[in-house]
Design a protein around this motif. Structure first.
Motif, PDB file in Angstrom:
ATOM      1  N   ILE A 139      11.240   0.947 -41.040  1.00 54.57           N
ATOM      2  CA  ILE A 139      12.272   1.905 -40.629  1.00 54.57           C
ATOM      3  C   ILE A 139      13.627   1.315 -41.011  1.00 54.57           C
ATOM      4  N   ASP A 140      14.708   2.047 -40.720  1.00 53.92           N
ATOM      5  CA  ASP A 140      16.051   1.505 -40.904  1.00 53.92           C
ATOM      6  C   ASP A 140      16.778   1.530 -39.567  1.00 53.92           C
ATOM      7  N   LEU A 141      18.051   1.175 -39.550  1.00 56.93           N
ATOM      8  CA  LEU A 141      18.786   1.110 -38.294  1.00 56.93           C
ATOM      9  C   LEU A 141      18.802   2.450 -37.561  1.00 56.93           C
ATOM     10  N   VAL A 142      18.830   3.539 -38.324  1.00 58.86           N
ATOM     11  CA  VAL A 142      18.856   4.875 -37.706  1.00 58.86           C
ATOM     12  C   VAL A 142      17.585   5.131 -36.904  1.00 58.86           C
ATOM     13  N   GLY A 143      16.485   4.515 -37.313  1.00 58.96           N
ATOM     14  CA  GLY A 143      15.211   4.747 -36.644  1.00 58.96           C
ATOM     15  C   GLY A 143      14.987   3.912 -35.406  1.00 58.96           C
ATOM     16  N   LEU A 144      15.941   3.029 -35.063  1.00 57.85           N
ATOM     17  CA  LEU A 144      15.736   2.137 -33.921  1.00 57.85           C
ATOM     18  C   LEU A 144      15.533   2.858 -32.591  1.00 57.85           C
ATOM     19  N   PRO A 145      16.355   3.853 -32.224  1.00 57.47           N
ATOM     20  CA  PRO A 145      16.138   4.494 -30.917  1.00 57.47           C
ATOM     21  C   PRO A 145      14.739   5.085 -30.751  1.00 57.47           C
ATOM     22  N   ASP A 146      14.216   5.705 -31.791  1.00 52.91           N
ATOM     23  CA  ASP A 146      12.860   6.250 -31.705  1.00 52.91           C
ATOM     24  C   ASP A 146      11.824   5.137 -31.553  1.00 52.91           C
ATOM     25  N   ALA A 147      12.045   4.034 -32.256  1.00 51.29           N
ATOM     26  CA  ALA A 147      11.119   2.900 -32.132  1.00 51.29           C
ATOM     27  C   ALA A 147      11.152   2.325 -30.724  1.00 51.29           C
ATOM     28  N   PHE A 148      12.352   2.189 -30.148  1.00 51.29           N
ATOM     29  CA  PHE A 148      12.462   1.692 -28.779  1.00 51.29           C
ATOM     30  C   PHE A 148      11.711   2.598 -27.807  1.00 51.29           C
ATOM     31  N   ALA A 149      11.899   3.912 -27.969  1.00 52.61           N
ATOM     32  CA  ALA A 149      11.243   4.863 -27.064  1.00 52.61           C
ATOM     33  C   ALA A 149       9.727   4.789 -27.196  1.00 52.61           C
ATOM     34  N   THR A 150       9.243   4.632 -28.423  1.00 50.19           N
ATOM     35  CA  THR A 150       7.803   4.541 -28.651  1.00 50.19           C
ATOM     36  C   THR A 150       7.216   3.307 -27.975  1.00 50.19           C
ATOM     37  N   LEU A 151       7.897   2.176 -28.130  1.00 49.38           N
ATOM     38  CA  LEU A 151       7.422   0.942 -27.497  1.00 49.38           C
ATOM     39  C   LEU A 151       7.489   1.029 -25.979  1.00 49.38           C
ATOM     40  N   ALA A 152       8.592   1.539 -25.452  1.00 43.77           N
ATOM     41  CA  ALA A 152       8.760   1.609 -24.001  1.00 43.77           C
ATOM     42  C   ALA A 152       7.716   2.519 -23.357  1.00 43.77           C
ATOM     43  N   ALA A 153       7.290   3.532 -24.112  1.00 49.52           N
ATOM     44  CA  ALA A 153       6.288   4.474 -23.587  1.00 49.52           C
ATOM     45  C   ALA A 153       4.854   4.003 -23.808  1.00 49.52           C
ATOM     46  N   GLY A 154       4.689   2.850 -24.456  1.00 51.39           N
ATOM     47  CA  GLY A 154       3.346   2.338 -24.693  1.00 51.39           C
ATOM     48  C   GLY A 154       2.592   3.073 -25.783  1.00 51.39           C
ATOM     49  N   ARG A 155       3.307   3.721 -26.689  1.00 54.45           N
ATOM     50  CA  ARG A 155       2.654   4.505 -27.743  1.00 54.45           C
ATOM     51  C   ARG A 155       2.638   3.805 -29.098  1.00 54.45           C
ATOM     52  N   ALA A 156       3.151   2.592 -29.157  1.00 53.52           N
ATOM     53  CA  ALA A 156       3.288   1.925 -30.455  1.00 53.52           C
ATOM     54  C   ALA A 156       1.943   1.462 -30.993  1.00 53.52           C
ATOM     55  N   ARG A 157       1.833   1.469 -32.321  1.00 55.64           N
ATOM     56  CA  ARG A 157       0.700   0.872 -33.014  1.00 55.64           C
ATOM     57  C   ARG A 157       1.247  -0.101 -34.036  1.00 55.64           C
ATOM     58  N   GLY A 158       0.872  -1.353 -33.904  1.00 55.69           N
ATOM     59  CA  GLY A 158       1.312  -2.357 -34.873  1.00 55.69           C
ATOM     60  C   GLY A 158       2.784  -2.678 -34.732  1.00 55.69           C
ATOM     61  N   ARG A 159       3.465  -2.779 -35.893  1.00 55.85           N
ATOM     62  CA  ARG A 159       4.815  -3.326 -35.940  1.00 55.85           C
ATOM     63  C   ARG A 159       5.798  -2.389 -36.619  1.00 55.85           C
ATOM     64  N   PHE A 160       7.049  -2.386 -36.116  1.00 57.00           N
ATOM     65  CA  PHE A 160       8.162  -1.748 -36.803  1.00 57.00           C
ATOM     66  C   PHE A 160       8.967  -2.840 -37.510  1.00 57.00           C
ATOM     67  N   VAL A 161       9.106  -2.749 -38.830  1.00 59.21           N
ATOM     68  CA  VAL A 161       9.956  -3.647 -39.607  1.00 59.21           C
ATOM     69  C   VAL A 161      11.239  -2.882 -39.942  1.00 59.21           C
ATOM     70  N   VAL A 162      12.389  -3.487 -39.657  1.00 59.44           N
ATOM     71  CA  VAL A 162      13.666  -2.820 -39.828  1.00 59.44           C
ATOM     72  C   VAL A 162      14.352  -3.337 -41.083  1.00 59.44           C
ATOM     73  N   LYS A 163      14.556  -2.451 -42.049  1.00 61.99           N
ATOM     74  CA  LYS A 163      15.312  -2.819 -43.255  1.00 61.99           C
ATOM     75  C   LYS A 163      16.782  -2.712 -42.916  1.00 61.99           C
ATOM     76  N   VAL A 164      17.487  -3.841 -42.951  1.00 61.44           N
ATOM     77  CA  VAL A 164      18.884  -3.844 -42.509  1.00 61.44           C
ATOM     78  C   VAL A 164      19.870  -4.001 -43.657  1.00 61.44           C
ATOM     79  N   SER A 165      19.416  -4.372 -44.845  1.00 63.41           N
ATOM     80  CA  SER A 165      20.342  -4.556 -45.968  1.00 63.41           C
ATOM     81  C   SER A 165      20.317  -3.347 -46.878  1.00 63.41           C
TER      82      SER A 165
END
Length: 332
Positions: free
Chosen positions: A306-332
């Motif tokens: 994902i990129d920085l814009v996708g962070l809020p959705d990733a946070f919500a997914t993790l907090a809700a226990g719905r995540a699978r695997g890993r989110f890698v954030v491309k920051v450059s």
């Protein structure tokens, strides 16, 4: 490498009257927390701790405002420490990154030199963040179990919270080392995913019951548990004689309901796993093994970019226990 004199993007977390939130901002090097090494960041990652920090789910951040991200991988842009030179690929996880020191969700990151690890051969910058704190924690758990006698011949190893970051990587690491892995998950639709990672068996979380009995049938030669709570209580009662549990998380709660019976009748060992302040000699050994015999074969299956814009959705997914695997954030 040219050090930027202008602005670059960062995801900064603020506290406004007790409400914690984050936003993409423009920042400069002069605004970053101090350190000897400036890293031109390529990737960061999203961990459960990042989700708690960015949403105020726990009091993790020591001061506001602060750039989030407890992981970063990139190349050295400048260093006043002789151990690191411009252009060196490096990785930083843990310590105070993203907690008291501006973190990895930025184009540039400045950190103390003592936190920096030279990137091991055979790991790309993306690989390092597909692993990140979660992979580091999973590998540290396996190493601690090995130090306490675990071998592939000893019997099945159980991994709880198996579809999360630590769990997914633990399943893949253990399978690659030749272990018989039983994965426990509450996501009924992810059994095929876990088999792809190398799990021999998959148990639904509904079959895990922390009963009032002080001890249960012995089943496991070892356990990796990023869940805690009643799941950890159940594990203490179902371990084989002399077996060890490596606990690194609390997504299932901080309370532990068990008795001393498994510890004094079966010699069960409960191993606490802390990746944040891991001493540098062990830290280097863990990264060496993550680049060699412990490197998961399914990183591209486990990680989603994902990129920085996708962070809020990733946070919500993790907090809700719905995540699978890993989110890698491309920051450059």
């Amino acid at each position: 490498m040219t050090i930027p004199r202008g602005t670059f993007k960062a995801f900064r977390i603020s506290d406004s009257g007790g409400t914690v939130s984050g936003a993409i901002v423009d920042t400069t090097l002069d605004e970053l927390t101090p350190g000897e090494v400036v890293i031109a960041a390529a990737y960061s990652s999203v961990n459960y701790k990042d989700a708690l920090a960015a949403t105020g789910g726990a009091k993790i951040i020591k001061r506001f405002p602060l750039i989030g991200g407890i992981d970063v991988a990139g190349v050295v842009a400048s260093s006043t420490d002789a151990r690191f030179s411009e252009g060196d690929p490096v990785v930083v996880t843990g310590y105070d990154l993203g907690v008291g020191n501006d973190g990895g969700y930025a184009g540039y990151v400045r950190v103390p030199a003592d936190w920096v690890v030279a990137m091991p051969p055979r790991l790309s910058l993306f690989d390092a963040m597909a692993l990140g704190t979660a992979g580091f924690t999973a590998a540290m758990s396996v190493i601690r179990l090995e130090q306490n006698g675990l071998t592939p011949r000893g019997g099945p190893v159980v991994v709880t919270g198996a579809t999360g970051g630590v769990g997914s990587l633990a399943v893949s690491i253990l399978a690659g080392l030749g272990y018989h892995v039983t994965a426990v998950t509450g996501k009924d639709g992810e059994h095929a995913y876990l088999k792809t990672l190398g799990a021999t068996d998959v148990l639904p979380r509904s079959t895990v019951e922390n009963s009032a009995r002080p001890i249960e049938k012995a089943m496991w030669a070892g356990a990796i548990d990023p869940v805690g709570g009643d799941t950890l209580g159940w594990l203490t009662k179902t371990m084989s004689y002399g077996a060890s549990i490596a606990n690194s998380g609390l997504t299932g709660g901080t309370e532990l309901r068990t008795t001393v019976i498994p510890f004094i009748l079966r010699g069960v060992n409960l191993l606490g796993i802390d990746s944040v302040m891991c001493p540098m000699p062990l830290r280097l050994e863990i990264w060496r093994r993550l680049a060699t015999d412990m490197k998961p074969r399914m990183l591209t299956t486990i990680a989603r970019q994902i990129d920085l814009v996708g962070l809020p959705d990733a946070f919500a997914t993790l907090a809700a226990g719905r995540a699978r695997g890993r989110f890698v954030v491309k920051v450059s």
